[in-house]
Design a protein around this motif. Structure first.
Motif, PDB file in Angstrom:
ATOM      1  N   PRO A  58      73.444  21.150  90.800  1.00 64.02           N
ATOM      2  CA  PRO A  58      73.235  22.542  91.220  1.00 64.02           C
ATOM      3  C   PRO A  58      73.200  22.739  92.732  1.00 64.02           C
ATOM      4  O   PRO A  58      73.624  23.772  93.234  1.00 64.02           O
ATOM      5  CB  PRO A  58      71.882  22.909  90.602  1.00 64.02           C
ATOM      6  CG  PRO A  58      71.685  21.950  89.507  1.00 64.02           C
ATOM      7  CD  PRO A  58      72.396  20.686  89.906  1.00 64.02           C
ATOM      8  N   ARG A  63      73.278  26.552  93.837  1.00 63.72           N
ATOM      9  CA  ARG A  63      72.394  27.311  92.941  1.00 63.72           C
ATOM     10  C   ARG A  63      71.289  26.383  92.445  1.00 63.72           C
ATOM     11  O   ARG A  63      71.267  25.995  91.283  1.00 63.72           O
ATOM     12  CB  ARG A  63      73.203  27.874  91.772  1.00 63.72           C
ATOM     13  CG  ARG A  63      74.190  28.936  92.192  1.00 63.72           C
ATOM     14  CD  ARG A  63      75.152  29.341  91.102  1.00 63.72           C
ATOM     15  NE  ARG A  63      74.642  29.196  89.768  1.00 63.72           N
ATOM     16  CZ  ARG A  63      74.628  30.163  88.852  1.00 63.72           C
ATOM     17  NH1 ARG A  63      75.112  31.334  89.144  1.00 63.72           N
ATOM     18  NH2 ARG A  63      74.161  29.941  87.649  1.00 63.72           N
ATOM     19  N   ASP A  64      70.358  26.064  93.330  1.00 66.87           N
ATOM     20  CA  ASP A  64      69.318  25.116  92.961  1.00 66.87           C
ATOM     21  C   ASP A  64      67.914  25.729  92.892  1.00 66.87           C
ATOM     22  O   ASP A  64      66.928  25.020  92.848  1.00 66.87           O
ATOM     23  CB  ASP A  64      69.339  23.904  93.890  1.00 66.87           C
ATOM     24  CG  ASP A  64      69.227  24.267  95.356  1.00 66.87           C
ATOM     25  OD1 ASP A  64      69.196  25.462  95.679  1.00 66.87           O
ATOM     26  OD2 ASP A  64      69.181  23.337  96.180  1.00 66.87           O
ATOM     27  N   GLU A  66      65.563  27.707  90.465  1.00 70.67           N
ATOM     28  CA  GLU A  66      65.594  27.866  89.010  1.00 70.67           C
ATOM     29  C   GLU A  66      64.268  28.393  88.483  1.00 70.67           C
ATOM     30  O   GLU A  66      63.211  28.118  89.044  1.00 70.67           O
ATOM     31  CB  GLU A  66      65.891  26.492  88.397  1.00 70.67           C
ATOM     32  CG  GLU A  66      66.167  26.482  86.943  1.00 70.67           C
ATOM     33  CD  GLU A  66      66.669  25.127  86.476  1.00 70.67           C
ATOM     34  OE1 GLU A  66      66.751  24.952  85.257  1.00 70.67           O
ATOM     35  OE2 GLU A  66      66.970  24.248  87.301  1.00 70.67           O
ATOM     36  N   ARG A 109      69.315  30.396  87.202  1.00 72.19           N
ATOM     37  CA  ARG A 109      69.577  29.512  88.338  1.00 72.19           C
ATOM     38  C   ARG A 109      70.303  30.342  89.387  1.00 72.19           C
ATOM     39  O   ARG A 109      71.333  30.938  89.097  1.00 72.19           O
ATOM     40  CB  ARG A 109      70.401  28.304  87.933  1.00 72.19           C
ATOM     41  CG  ARG A 109      70.528  27.303  89.089  1.00 72.19           C
ATOM     42  CD  ARG A 109      71.269  26.060  88.726  1.00 72.19           C
ATOM     43  NE  ARG A 109      70.487  25.244  87.819  1.00 72.19           N
ATOM     44  CZ  ARG A 109      71.027  24.435  86.914  1.00 72.19           C
ATOM     45  NH1 ARG A 109      72.325  24.348  86.787  1.00 72.19           N
ATOM     46  NH2 ARG A 109      70.271  23.716  86.133  1.00 72.19           N
TER      47      ARG A 109
END
Length: 146
Positions: A58, A63-64, A66, A109
């Protein structure tokens, strides 16, 4: 490992079709099949590509951030309606109907905390949603793949 634009394009194509041939991939992004294979092997060795169901780290995808979100609906909302609502929010990466108080459990996410907040707000603003309860992921302890 740093990745360049061609690596990102390979990843994007694999997300669309994890079984794409090196030849077809090369034609789509403008590389030879050998160059595509070499790049894919390098990314696999470095852990960027984690498997060939195409599981991309991710943080590489940006897109890390979450969260898990319990969704509580007004009245009775069927699974098809929940699917329709949630599938329109790109940061929703998983959603399930569940037993218990909540109607659904959603995994978001996003690229940042503000982006996560925006995605959560989109869930909250759906007319059928009464409330949500969120838990932001701090660290992943176990990630088993089936």
């Amino acid at each position: 490992m740093s990745i360049d634009d061609l690596d990102r394009r390979i990843i994007d194509e694999l997300k669309l079709d994890g079984r794409i041939s090196y030849q077809d991939m090369g034609e789509r992004i403008g590389l030879s099949p050998t160059a595509v294979k070499r790049r894919m092997d390098r990314m696999a060795s470095a852990g960027v590509i984690r498997g060939y169901t195409v599981l991309v780290d991710p943080s590489v995808d940006g897109r890390d951030t979450e969260a898990f979100v319990e969704v509580f609906c007004r009245g009775t909302v069927g699974p098809d309606e929940l699917r329709r609502i949630l599938s329109g929010i790109p940061d929703v990466i998983e959603a399930q109907t569940v037993t218990g108080e909540a109607d659904a459990l959603v995994r978001l996410r996003a690229s940042s905390m503000p982006a996560l907040e925006d995605a959560l707000e989109k869930v909250r603003l759906a007319p059928q949603v009464d409330s949500t309860r969120s838990a932001i992921v701090l660290s992943q302890l176990i990630a088993r793949r089936e």
